[in-house]
Design a protein around this motif. Structure first.
Motif, mmCIF file in Angstrom:
data_model
loop_
_atom_site.group_PDB
_atom_site.id
_atom_site.type_symbol
_atom_site.label_atom_id
_atom_site.label_comp_id
_atom_site.label_asym_id
_atom_site.label_seq_id
_atom_site.Cartn_x
_atom_site.Cartn_y
_atom_site.Cartn_z
ATOM 1 N N LEU A 43 3.529 -0.865 -16.253
ATOM 2 C CA LEU A 43 2.950 -0.134 -14.903
ATOM 3 C C LEU A 43 2.990 1.248 -14.832
ATOM 4 C CD1 LEU A 43 4.173 -2.957 -14.289
ATOM 5 C CD2 LEU A 43 4.002 -2.459 -11.988
ATOM 6 N N THR A 44 2.016 1.872 -14.294
ATOM 7 C CA THR A 44 1.775 3.436 -14.142
ATOM 8 C C THR A 44 1.641 3.750 -12.636
ATOM 9 O OG1 THR A 44 0.605 3.653 -16.522
ATOM 10 C CG2 THR A 44 0.366 5.232 -15.079
ATOM 11 N N LEU A 45 2.332 4.426 -12.267
ATOM 12 C CA LEU A 45 2.317 5.032 -10.755
ATOM 13 C C LEU A 45 1.036 5.615 -10.492
ATOM 14 C CD1 LEU A 45 3.602 4.757 -7.982
ATOM 15 C CD2 LEU A 45 5.063 6.834 -8.575
ATOM 16 N N ILE A 46 0.239 5.170 -9.745
ATOM 17 C CA ILE A 46 -1.028 6.179 -9.195
ATOM 18 C C ILE A 46 -0.669 7.223 -8.232
ATOM 19 C CG2 ILE A 46 -3.186 6.098 -8.141
ATOM 20 C CD1 ILE A 46 -3.477 3.210 -9.313
ATOM 21 N N ALA A 47 0.045 6.466 -7.083
ATOM 22 C CA ALA A 47 0.366 7.467 -5.947
ATOM 23 C C ALA A 47 1.284 6.961 -4.813
ATOM 24 C CB ALA A 47 -0.831 7.912 -5.186
ATOM 25 N N THR A 48 2.156 7.522 -4.273
ATOM 26 C CA THR A 48 2.879 7.185 -3.047
ATOM 27 C C THR A 48 2.080 7.265 -1.846
ATOM 28 O OG1 THR A 48 4.932 7.791 -4.047
ATOM 29 C CG2 THR A 48 5.073 7.300 -1.781
ATOM 30 N N ALA A 49 1.583 6.157 -0.994
ATOM 31 C CA ALA A 49 1.049 6.172 0.109
ATOM 32 C C ALA A 49 1.714 6.751 1.402
ATOM 33 C CB ALA A 49 0.389 4.954 0.366
ATOM 34 N N ASN A 50 1.625 7.603 2.101
ATOM 35 C CA ASN A 50 2.147 8.439 3.047
ATOM 36 C C ASN A 50 1.894 7.896 4.375
ATOM 37 O OD1 ASN A 50 4.107 9.624 1.163
ATOM 38 N ND2 ASN A 50 2.535 11.031 0.627
ATOM 39 N N GLN A 51 2.455 7.541 5.295
ATOM 40 C CA GLN A 51 1.872 7.374 6.624
ATOM 41 C C GLN A 51 1.702 8.618 7.346
ATOM 42 O OE1 GLN A 51 4.212 5.742 9.719
ATOM 43 N NE2 GLN A 51 2.410 5.430 11.285
ATOM 44 N N GLY A 52 0.499 8.802 7.742
ATOM 45 C CA GLY A 52 0.043 9.943 8.482
ATOM 46 C C GLY A 52 -0.296 11.306 7.958
#
Lengths: 114, 111
Positions: A43-52
């Protein structure tokens, strides 16, 4: 652990089009992530989704290609834009209840580009 | 992500045997050491995990052994069953919930 639903589960798309993948969690979580996994690979991390706020992207991934939204604590979307055959992969959403806690994964979206 | 090296790449074990998968890491900031199990068509599922303050953790047939000084940890599956056939990933984590996935081990348990 969290129940994570990803839609669609699979799709076949034409080159040059865009697809939005949805990730819905059955409870509020602090952290949401998007990964890519080539068949038979890690698995390769694309991004961290941040609220707001804007997502935090890993090296090699850019917002114009992979725009991400996270309007609340239970939902996020990943768009794969202007797709090419190289984007054929499995895209996985994961969540963590808080920092330092394990991540839990959805079953992924299997994307094929013709 | 060369910070994690997992071995072997594939493993074939007879039913009832012991499966051993190893993970070596470089980053001393890792503070959580999980193993994930992935079946075809499914996302990875947390199997067992350990914090660096203990050297071993056992849950049923699954055991993690952790060697902090050697910067290694391993997964032992006792009495391996055909249902254990899957891909296993080590994924040490640092603060900020960033996981570093190993390359994976494909385990096949022969009946």
């Amino acid at each position: 652990s969290a129940v994570i639903s990803q839609k669609p589960s699979r799709d076949i798309c034409q080159r040059g089009t865009s697809l939005t993948i949805q990730c819905q969690v059955d409870s509020q979580v602090t952290m949401m992530f998007w990964y890519r996994q080539q068949p038979g690979q890690s698995l390769t991390l694309i991004a961290t989704a941040n609220q707001g706020s804007e997502a935090t992207y890993e090296s090699g991934f850019v917002i114009d290609k992979f725009p991400i939204s996270r309007p609340n604590l239970t939902f996020s979307t990943l768009t794969v834009s202007n797709m090419s055959p190289e984007d054929s992969s499995i895209y996985l959403c994961s969540v963590a209840y808080s920092d330092g806690q394990p991540q839990h994964f959805g079953d992924g979206t299997r994307l094929s580009i013709l | 992500q060369q910070q994690v090296k997992q071995s072997p790449q594939s493993l074939i074990v007879q039913k009832g045997g012991i499966s051993i998968i190893n993970c070596a890491y470089e980053n001393t900031a890792f503070d959580y050491f999980p193993w994930y199990q992935q079946f075809p068509g499914k996302g990875p599922a947390l199997l067992i995990a350990i914090r660096p303050d203990v050297s071993e953790k056992k849950e049923g047939r699954f055991t993690i052994s952790f060697n902090k000084s050697a910067k290694q940890f391993s997964l032992h599956i006792m009495d391996s069953q055909p249902g254990d056939s899957a891909t296993y990933f080590c994924a040490p984590m640092n603060t900020g919930n960033q996981f570093y996935f190993g390359t994976g081990t494909s385990l096949t348990v022969i009946p």
